[in-house]
Design a protein around this motif. Structure first.
Motif, PDB file in Angstrom:
ATOM      1  N   ASN A 143       0.948  -1.346   0.290  1.00  0.00           N
ATOM      2  CA  ASN A 143       0.149   0.203   0.038  1.00  0.00           C
ATOM      3  C   ASN A 143       0.601   1.283  -0.102  1.00  0.00           C
ATOM      4  OD1 ASN A 143      -2.849  -1.201  -0.183  1.00  0.00           O
ATOM      5  ND2 ASN A 143      -1.989  -1.799   2.531  1.00  0.00           N
ATOM      6  N   LYS A 144       1.746   1.104   0.594  1.00  0.00           N
ATOM      7  CA  LYS A 144       2.637   2.129   0.554  1.00  0.00           C
ATOM      8  C   LYS A 144       3.604   2.223  -0.459  1.00  0.00           C
ATOM      9  CE  LYS A 144       3.422   2.034   5.594  1.00  0.00           C
ATOM     10  NZ  LYS A 144       4.323   1.887   6.913  1.00  0.00           N
ATOM     11  N   MET A 145       4.498   1.767  -1.129  1.00  0.00           N
ATOM     12  CA  MET A 145       4.550   1.446  -2.906  1.00  0.00           C
ATOM     13  C   MET A 145       4.040   1.209  -3.885  1.00  0.00           C
ATOM     14  SD  MET A 145       8.465  -0.789  -1.171  1.00  0.00           S
ATOM     15  CE  MET A 145       9.184  -0.762  -2.648  1.00  0.00           C
ATOM     16  N   ARG A 146       4.383   2.711  -4.142  1.00  0.00           N
ATOM     17  CA  ARG A 146       2.786   2.792  -6.002  1.00  0.00           C
ATOM     18  C   ARG A 146       3.143   1.475  -6.446  1.00  0.00           C
ATOM     19  NH1 ARG A 146       1.376   7.784  -8.661  1.00  0.00           N
ATOM     20  NH2 ARG A 146       1.126   6.610 -10.965  1.00  0.00           N
ATOM     21  N   ALA A 147       4.654   2.169  -7.216  1.00  0.00           N
ATOM     22  CA  ALA A 147       5.211   1.415  -7.999  1.00  0.00           C
ATOM     23  C   ALA A 147       5.426  -0.744  -7.833  1.00  0.00           C
ATOM     24  CB  ALA A 147       6.530   1.214  -8.509  1.00  0.00           C
ATOM     25  N   LEU A 148       5.830  -1.048  -6.750  1.00  0.00           N
ATOM     26  CA  LEU A 148       4.892  -2.716  -6.447  1.00  0.00           C
ATOM     27  C   LEU A 148       3.486  -2.813  -6.297  1.00  0.00           C
ATOM     28  CD1 LEU A 148       6.844  -5.144  -5.539  1.00  0.00           C
ATOM     29  CD2 LEU A 148       6.779  -4.284  -3.287  1.00  0.00           C
ATOM     30  N   ARG A 149       2.579  -1.694  -5.934  1.00  0.00           N
ATOM     31  CA  ARG A 149       1.703  -2.211  -5.801  1.00  0.00           C
ATOM     32  C   ARG A 149       0.775  -2.201  -7.648  1.00  0.00           C
ATOM     33  NH1 ARG A 149      -0.303   1.768  -3.251  1.00  0.00           N
ATOM     34  NH2 ARG A 149      -0.606   3.473  -4.656  1.00  0.00           N
ATOM     35  N   THR A 150       1.319  -1.321  -8.153  1.00  0.00           N
ATOM     36  CA  THR A 150       1.066  -1.167  -9.588  1.00  0.00           C
ATOM     37  C   THR A 150       1.129  -3.099 -10.257  1.00  0.00           C
ATOM     38  OG1 THR A 150       0.951   0.957 -10.041  1.00  0.00           O
ATOM     39  CG2 THR A 150       1.030  -0.447 -11.729  1.00  0.00           C
ATOM     40  N   PHE A 184      -0.412  -8.220 -19.128  1.00  0.00           N
ATOM     41  CA  PHE A 184       0.825  -7.389 -17.824  1.00  0.00           C
ATOM     42  C   PHE A 184       0.707  -5.957 -18.550  1.00  0.00           C
ATOM     43  CE2 PHE A 184       4.634  -6.139 -15.630  1.00  0.00           C
ATOM     44  CZ  PHE A 184       4.056  -6.065 -14.362  1.00  0.00           C
ATOM     45  N   SER A 185       1.643  -5.433 -19.377  1.00  0.00           N
ATOM     46  CA  SER A 185       1.569  -4.890 -19.957  1.00  0.00           C
ATOM     47  C   SER A 185       0.457  -3.564 -20.429  1.00  0.00           C
ATOM     48  CB  SER A 185       2.396  -5.000 -21.893  1.00  0.00           C
ATOM     49  OG  SER A 185       2.467  -3.737 -21.761  1.00  0.00           O
ATOM     50  N   MET A 186      -0.473  -4.335 -20.747  1.00  0.00           N
ATOM     51  CA  MET A 186      -2.274  -3.235 -20.688  1.00  0.00           C
ATOM     52  C   MET A 186      -2.494  -3.464 -18.883  1.00  0.00           C
ATOM     53  SD  MET A 186      -4.025  -5.388 -23.624  1.00  0.00           S
ATOM     54  CE  MET A 186      -5.759  -4.962 -23.403  1.00  0.00           C
ATOM     55  N   SER A 187      -2.213  -3.974 -18.336  1.00  0.00           N
ATOM     56  CA  SER A 187      -2.479  -3.699 -17.181  1.00  0.00           C
ATOM     57  C   SER A 187      -1.769  -2.700 -16.165  1.00  0.00           C
ATOM     58  CB  SER A 187      -2.880  -5.040 -16.234  1.00  0.00           C
ATOM     59  OG  SER A 187      -4.029  -6.297 -16.518  1.00  0.00           O
ATOM     60  N   GLU A 215      -3.458   5.136 -16.134  1.00  0.00           N
ATOM     61  CA  GLU A 215      -4.385   6.286 -16.439  1.00  0.00           C
ATOM     62  C   GLU A 215      -5.235   6.135 -15.493  1.00  0.00           C
ATOM     63  OE1 GLU A 215      -5.783   4.304 -19.427  1.00  0.00           O
ATOM     64  OE2 GLU A 215      -4.431   4.544 -21.227  1.00  0.00           O
ATOM     65  N   GLN A 216      -5.007   4.708 -14.589  1.00  0.00           N
ATOM     66  CA  GLN A 216      -5.915   5.138 -13.409  1.00  0.00           C
ATOM     67  C   GLN A 216      -5.189   6.529 -12.370  1.00  0.00           C
ATOM     68  OE1 GLN A 216      -8.821   4.361 -13.387  1.00  0.00           O
ATOM     69  NE2 GLN A 216      -9.754   5.888 -10.729  1.00  0.00           N
ATOM     70  N   ALA A 217      -4.141   6.018 -12.235  1.00  0.00           N
ATOM     71  CA  ALA A 217      -3.788   6.790 -11.210  1.00  0.00           C
ATOM     72  C   ALA A 217      -3.734   8.029 -11.571  1.00  0.00           C
ATOM     73  CB  ALA A 217      -2.180   5.953 -10.910  1.00  0.00           C
ATOM     74  N   ILE A 218      -3.755   8.336 -12.592  1.00  0.00           N
ATOM     75  CA  ILE A 218      -3.820   9.687 -13.075  1.00  0.00           C
ATOM     76  C   ILE A 218      -4.912  10.381 -12.976  1.00  0.00           C
ATOM     77  CG2 ILE A 218      -2.885  11.204 -15.613  1.00  0.00           C
ATOM     78  CD1 ILE A 218      -1.534   9.808 -16.203  1.00  0.00           C
TER      79      ILE A 218
END
Length: 257
Positions: A11-18, A127-130, A136-139
């Protein structure tokens, strides 16, 4: 309980969560490709048992043993030794048993050379599409949060490229939107460098036949690129980043998020 503390890092690391979310979203499609591959393995296990259970019962004596043997062959671990052990005794050491040769060649070509790469390709593609969808959702979430802080409603929000967004928002599906954005990028990329600078985008949009004409400033470009986070080292945008920016803007404009 300590392991659950480690899970909080997601939850704290955005890249890992993505990455985790993208992998979870890709599982259903990858699972279908994996099922096809396992069905093929089961078929070869049954055929192998019928053909070789008398020649080598330790490898093909029953279905469970045969299934494990086929899995072992798919790893290419000592498969030639297994192939030699099921050779018909009437064939000498210098001869090739056509039955075992055809079985092992077809098995390796079908499972190892074709189906396993297909499963990996499906995983990578989804995985690339997700990942792109997560980005996009984060933006979108960040933009909504910014609008909320400023007290701006979606109805009052206005983009400097609104005429372009209204044109792009008439898409049939995500593939159609992607093709439109790709065509737009080619038009704006005047120097054919494969990236878009602020000046290229500003000049290109101004020359397009929109009414009113699209005029973007350096501040507009900075906001669209999340103040340079989405740009490369030279401050330019790649086709992928342009796709993300315009896709998010179109979804926001059309209210399809």
């Amino acid at each position: 309980m300590r392991i659950f503390r480690i899970l909080r890092l997601f939850n704290k690391m955005r890249a890992l969560r993505t990455i985790i979310n993208a992998l979870l979203k890709a599982i259903p499609i990858v699972g279908q490709a994996f099922i096809i591959m396992m069905l093929c393995v089961f078929v070869f296990a049954i055929v192998g048992q019928d053909l070789f259970q008398d020649l080598n019962p330790n490898k093909f004596g029953n279905f469970k043993v045969s299934l494990y043997t086929v899995f072992e062959i798919c790893t290419l671990d000592l498969w030639s030794v297994t192939a030699e052990s099921v050779k018909d005794p009437k064939y000498g050491s210098d001869d090739v048993d056509p039955t075992s040769a055809i079985f092992f060649v077809v098995l390796i070509v079908a499972c190892v050379w074709i189906l396993i790469p297909v499963v990996v390709a499906v995983l990578v593609d989804n995985f690339s599409m997700s990942c792109r969808a997560e980005e996009e959702q984060a933006i979108i979430d960040e933009e909504n949060e910014r609008m909320k802080r400023l007290g701006i409603s979606k109805a009052k929000a206005h983009s400097p490229i609104q005429p372009l967004l209204e044109s792009l928002s008439k898409f049939k599906n995500s593939e159609d939107l992607g093709n439109k954005i790709q065509s737009l990028f080619k038009v704006l990329d005047c120097d054919l460098g494969g990236t878009l600078s602020f000046q290229e985008m500003a000049d290109g949009l101004r020359k397009m036949n929109f009414s009113p004409a699209i005029m973007i400033t350096q501040d507009d470009f900075a906001r669209m690129t999340r103040y340079g986070e989405m740009c490369d080292e030279e401050g330019c945008l790649t086709p992928e980043q342009v796709g993300v920016i315009l896709s998010v803007a179109c979804l926001t404009c059309s209210g399809k998020f």
